[in-house]
Design a protein around this motif. Sequence first.
Motif, short mmCIF file in Angstrom:
data_model
loop_
_atom_site.label_atom_id
_atom_site.label_comp_id
_atom_site.label_asym_id
_atom_site.label_seq_id
_atom_site.Cartn_x
_atom_site.Cartn_y
_atom_site.Cartn_z
N ALA A 18 0.80 -1.21 0.00
CA ALA A 18 0.00 0.00 0.00
C ALA A 18 0.84 1.27 0.00
O ALA A 18 0.30 2.37 -0.03
CB ALA A 18 -0.93 0.01 1.22
N GLY A 19 2.18 1.12 0.01
CA GLY A 19 3.06 2.28 0.10
C GLY A 19 3.14 3.08 -1.18
O GLY A 19 2.97 2.55 -2.28
N VAL A 58 -1.78 -13.17 0.88
CA VAL A 58 -2.65 -12.03 1.20
C VAL A 58 -1.90 -10.75 0.87
O VAL A 58 -0.80 -10.51 1.37
CB VAL A 58 -3.05 -12.01 2.69
N VAL A 59 -2.50 -9.93 0.02
CA VAL A 59 -1.92 -8.65 -0.38
C VAL A 59 -2.69 -7.51 0.28
O VAL A 59 -3.93 -7.49 0.22
CB VAL A 59 -1.94 -8.48 -1.91
N ALA A 60 -1.98 -6.59 0.92
CA ALA A 60 -2.60 -5.37 1.45
C ALA A 60 -2.35 -4.26 0.43
O ALA A 60 -1.23 -3.79 0.27
CB ALA A 60 -2.01 -5.01 2.81
N ALA A 61 -3.39 -3.86 -0.27
CA ALA A 61 -3.29 -2.89 -1.36
C ALA A 61 -3.73 -1.51 -0.89
O ALA A 61 -4.39 -1.38 0.15
CB ALA A 61 -4.16 -3.35 -2.53
N PRO A 62 -3.40 -0.47 -1.65
CA PRO A 62 -3.95 0.85 -1.33
C PRO A 62 -5.48 0.77 -1.29
O PRO A 62 -6.10 0.08 -2.12
CB PRO A 62 -3.47 1.72 -2.50
N GLU A 87 0.36 3.00 7.42
CA GLU A 87 1.73 2.59 7.71
C GLU A 87 1.89 1.11 7.39
O GLU A 87 0.92 0.34 7.42
CB GLU A 87 2.09 2.84 9.17
N ARG A 88 3.13 0.69 7.11
CA ARG A 88 3.40 -0.70 6.75
C ARG A 88 2.93 -1.65 7.85
O ARG A 88 2.34 -2.70 7.56
CB ARG A 88 4.89 -0.88 6.49
N SER A 93 -0.70 -6.04 9.76
CA SER A 93 -1.72 -6.49 10.72
C SER A 93 -3.05 -6.79 10.03
O SER A 93 -3.70 -7.80 10.34
CB SER A 93 -1.92 -5.44 11.81
N LEU A 94 -3.43 -5.94 9.09
CA LEU A 94 -4.69 -6.15 8.38
C LEU A 94 -4.63 -7.40 7.51
O LEU A 94 -5.60 -8.15 7.40
CB LEU A 94 -5.02 -4.92 7.53
#
Length: 230
Positions: A18-19, A58-62, A87-88, A93-94
């Motif tokens: 998401a960075g 699992v990908v945490a995307a914007p 934040e990373r 965590s998500l």
Amino acid sequence: MTAQLNARGDVAVLVPAAGAGLRLGPGGPKALRLLGGEPLLVHAIRRVAAASSVRQIVVAAPATEVEAVRELLAPVAPVIVVAGGAERQESVSLALAAVPAEIGIVLVHDAARALTPPQLIESVAAAVREGHPAVIPVLPVVDTIKEVGPGEVVLGTVDRSVLRSVQTPQGFRHEVLAAAHAGAAGALTDDAGLVEKAGLPVTCVPGSELAMKITRPLDLILAEALLPLG
């Protein structure tokens, strides 16, 4: 062709993506910058999916790109996409919240290390499987390192034989990573650092030159040259 993950695998891989990647220059989220005509994230997920013990990714995307990232990765591998945080650490965590408890090993991997070979992913997972609570891939530091004080005056030369450059994926027992994030007092960019603060040992395994982090425009040029090798 979409890769098939191992339904009997014991590894989940979290990819915080998401960075903004400001050091790479303008052009949108870093994980979606192109390398050889494909986003860094696609390269990274393709290699993660090729690791034989991976059961879940699992990908945490914007937050504004979740559906777009889901569509982007659908032809690559079966991936769960969640909205990341500011934040990373929050993104990790998500993503971790989406991993079922029965998956015992969790790896955290940077999309910016897009050429990381599947063999390194398996090496980290194997070390966790052997009983280490936390494992990081590392390379020896080859440059001379100076400690510098006020006025840019050199205070001394650091013994580089005891220094290591840390890569990803970083691997953890599921419960160790969950407890580390639950007890985190401040934002960190290194998950192993959270485990260190909890007083648990972090073990090193040999890293890979291909697992370089693509952070600056020059890194993209180097990665283009390495792409045929990875």
